[in-house]
Design a protein around this motif. Sequence first.
Motif, mmCIF file in Angstrom:
data_model
loop_
_atom_site.group_PDB
_atom_site.id
_atom_site.type_symbol
_atom_site.label_atom_id
_atom_site.label_comp_id
_atom_site.label_asym_id
_atom_site.label_seq_id
_atom_site.Cartn_x
_atom_site.Cartn_y
_atom_site.Cartn_z
ATOM 1 N N UNK A 84 0.850 -1.190 0.000
ATOM 2 C CA UNK A 84 0.000 0.000 0.000
ATOM 3 C C UNK A 84 0.888 1.242 0.000
ATOM 4 N N UNK A 85 0.832 2.000 -1.076
ATOM 5 C CA UNK A 85 1.609 3.229 -1.178
ATOM 6 C C UNK A 85 0.674 4.417 -1.343
ATOM 7 N N UNK A 86 1.235 5.588 -1.126
ATOM 8 C CA UNK A 86 0.441 6.790 -1.325
ATOM 9 C C UNK A 86 1.035 7.957 -0.568
ATOM 10 N N UNK A 88 3.889 2.292 2.582
ATOM 11 C CA UNK A 88 4.951 3.279 2.475
ATOM 12 C C UNK A 88 4.802 4.139 1.244
ATOM 13 N N UNK A 89 5.919 4.380 0.559
ATOM 14 C CA UNK A 89 5.911 5.220 -0.634
ATOM 15 C C UNK A 89 6.395 4.456 -1.862
ATOM 16 N N UNK A 90 7.214 3.430 -1.619
ATOM 17 C CA UNK A 90 7.917 2.757 -2.725
ATOM 18 C C UNK A 90 7.809 1.241 -2.613
ATOM 19 N N UNK A 121 -2.642 1.939 -4.555
ATOM 20 C CA UNK A 121 -2.164 3.317 -4.416
ATOM 21 C C UNK A 121 -3.299 4.118 -3.785
ATOM 22 N N UNK A 122 -3.105 4.489 -2.520
ATOM 23 C CA UNK A 122 -4.160 5.154 -1.755
ATOM 24 C C UNK A 122 -3.978 6.666 -1.833
ATOM 25 N N UNK A 123 -4.999 7.352 -2.295
ATOM 26 C CA UNK A 123 -4.886 8.806 -2.409
ATOM 27 C C UNK A 123 -6.097 9.504 -1.798
ATOM 28 N N UNK A 124 -5.980 10.798 -1.657
ATOM 29 C CA UNK A 124 -7.082 11.678 -1.279
ATOM 30 C C UNK A 124 -6.585 13.085 -1.555
ATOM 31 N N UNK A 125 -7.503 14.023 -1.699
ATOM 32 C CA UNK A 125 -7.085 15.403 -1.951
ATOM 33 C C UNK A 125 -6.308 15.931 -0.744
ATOM 34 N N UNK A 140 8.825 13.982 -1.429
ATOM 35 C CA UNK A 140 8.750 12.528 -1.639
ATOM 36 C C UNK A 140 8.580 12.161 -3.117
ATOM 37 N N UNK A 141 7.922 13.024 -3.894
ATOM 38 C CA UNK A 141 7.697 12.686 -5.308
ATOM 39 C C UNK A 141 8.847 13.139 -6.204
ATOM 40 N N UNK A 142 9.678 14.069 -5.723
ATOM 41 C CA UNK A 142 10.726 14.601 -6.598
ATOM 42 C C UNK A 142 12.117 14.084 -6.256
ATOM 43 N N UNK A 143 12.254 13.285 -5.201
ATOM 44 C CA UNK A 143 13.597 12.803 -4.865
ATOM 45 C C UNK A 143 14.099 11.857 -5.956
ATOM 46 N N UNK A 144 15.430 11.703 -6.021
ATOM 47 C CA UNK A 144 16.028 10.902 -7.087
ATOM 48 C C UNK A 144 15.815 9.408 -6.880
ATOM 49 N N UNK A 145 16.006 8.952 -5.650
ATOM 50 C CA UNK A 145 15.954 7.513 -5.382
ATOM 51 C C UNK A 145 14.535 7.083 -5.011
ATOM 52 N N UNK A 146 13.997 6.147 -5.752
ATOM 53 C CA UNK A 146 12.645 5.613 -5.567
ATOM 54 C C UNK A 146 11.633 6.614 -5.011
ATOM 55 N N UNK A 147 11.320 7.610 -5.830
ATOM 56 C CA UNK A 147 10.323 8.604 -5.404
ATOM 57 C C UNK A 147 8.934 7.988 -5.286
ATOM 58 N N UNK A 148 8.082 8.694 -4.577
ATOM 59 C CA UNK A 148 6.690 8.261 -4.463
ATOM 60 C C UNK A 148 6.021 8.321 -5.833
#
Length: 233
Positions: free
Chosen positions: A8-10, A132-134, A148-152, A194-202
């Motif tokens: 479960x990521x998100x 987690x994220x990855x 992939x769990x999301x919400x606004x 978390x989405x813009x990092x180089x290593x395994x971003x979200x």
Amino acid sequence: NRKPIIAIDGPAGAGKSTVAKLVAQELGLLYLDTGAMYRGIAWVVQTANVALTDDRAIAELARQADIDLRPHATDAKQLLQVFVNGVDVTTAIRSKDVTSKVSAIAAQPMVREILVSQQQALGKSGGIVMEGRDIGTHVFPDAEIKVFLTASVQERAKRRHAELVAQSMGLSNGEPVEDITVIAEAIQTRDDLDTTRTVSPLRKADDAITVDTDGRSINDVVTVIVDLYIAKV
Ligand code: C5P
């Protein structure tokens, strides 16, 4: 026979922990909150007064850290109890300070390498819900079920705010509860890092199923995931 892995990521505050824990309870699976591990390292870094830019020192602390996640001893409804180097940091790792530092620390390749290998060891026999994220993209790219769990951001900030208010009425950690707008900004900042990092971003794994939790009950979301699992076994 090996039981499946549920990944479960998100983004921050989408309800991953609550949902993952309930799914694990319902299905009798293990549960691992990988965010708590990154938070544990952030706590060590903070406690040791090491600068966020000192990659080498941080990697060394991560290598030496003994992170121990246990089911809560007295209250099964609680999330995991977290011990780092023998210290109970369950509450401390949720502080504003740790929360604001964790993404910078989680972006460091050595920290990820160390924690990902621990996560892979903990999950290798299957039968685990890992959040987690990855997880679906990197830790267990072959996980049988990927969500992939999301919400606004607004919804996530609203929930986090309600959680903090509830906490401050019970076991307070002494921090005042911030406005929803301030919480929303902090969530957005963490998502950006978390989405813009180089290593395994979200990011969502190509084969993950997106579950948008806006306006959906926890039970509803848990049922969706439980049904995905049942369909696999
Ligand atoms: O899930 P939680 O919000 O507790 O995670 C805290 C932070 O740990 C995230 O914002 C992210 O920077 C990092 N993290 C990560 N990879 C994971 C889990 C968490 O980078 N698998």
